[in-house]
Design a protein around this motif. Structure first.
Motif, PDB file in Angstrom:
ATOM      1  N   THR A 162      20.054 -17.242 113.615  1.00 34.14           N
ATOM      2  CA  THR A 162      20.480 -18.037 114.759  1.00 34.14           C
ATOM      3  C   THR A 162      21.638 -18.922 114.313  1.00 34.14           C
ATOM      4  OG1 THR A 162      18.238 -18.076 115.617  1.00 34.14           O
ATOM      5  CG2 THR A 162      19.759 -19.747 116.463  1.00 34.14           C
ATOM      6  N   HIS A 173      24.698 -21.753 115.324  1.00 34.83           N
ATOM      7  CA  HIS A 173      25.075 -22.812 116.269  1.00 34.83           C
ATOM      8  C   HIS A 173      26.334 -23.487 115.750  1.00 34.83           C
ATOM      9  CE1 HIS A 173      24.797 -26.118 119.107  1.00 34.83           C
ATOM     10  NE2 HIS A 173      24.982 -26.933 118.087  1.00 34.83           N
ATOM     11  N   GLN A 213      28.637 -26.874 116.298  1.00 38.91           N
ATOM     12  CA  GLN A 213      28.739 -28.205 116.895  1.00 38.91           C
ATOM     13  C   GLN A 213      30.174 -28.680 116.734  1.00 38.91           C
ATOM     14  OE1 GLN A 213      26.296 -30.312 118.398  1.00 38.91           O
ATOM     15  NE2 GLN A 213      28.156 -31.393 118.928  1.00 38.91           N
TER      16      GLN A 213
END
Length: 86
Positions: A39, A41, A43
């Motif tokens: 996973t 991500h 930011q």
């Protein structure tokens, strides 16, 4: 300025599964090349911090990291971005 944060399990999987030399030297390519396994991500921030250089390449880098750590460290507590006085 950026940071890459991984669990131990992620690093262990990359260590065991990566085969290409560049994946063995730097584990992040294997992780980014396998989004079906991991996973990911991203930011982003509005402010540009790229003028700061926080890395561990030299003894001076290590001294800076130690200074930051000891400024923020509180016995038996995790720190999340600063000293909190009580």
């Amino acid at each position: 300025m950026d940071a890459e944060i991984f669990t131990f399990d992620t690093l262990e999987t990359a260590f065991k599964e990566a085969r290409k030399p560049y994946q063995r030297e730097h584990v992040t390519p294997y992780i980014y090349e396998h989004p079906e396994i991991f996973t990911l991500h991203n930011q982003t921030w509005d402010e540009d911090f790229s003028h700061y250089r926080w890395t561990l390449d030299t003894e001076d880098d290590w001294k800076l990291i130690q200074a930051v750590y000891f400024e923020l460290y509180q016995e038996e507590k995790f720190f999340l971005g600063g000293r909190h006085e009580s």
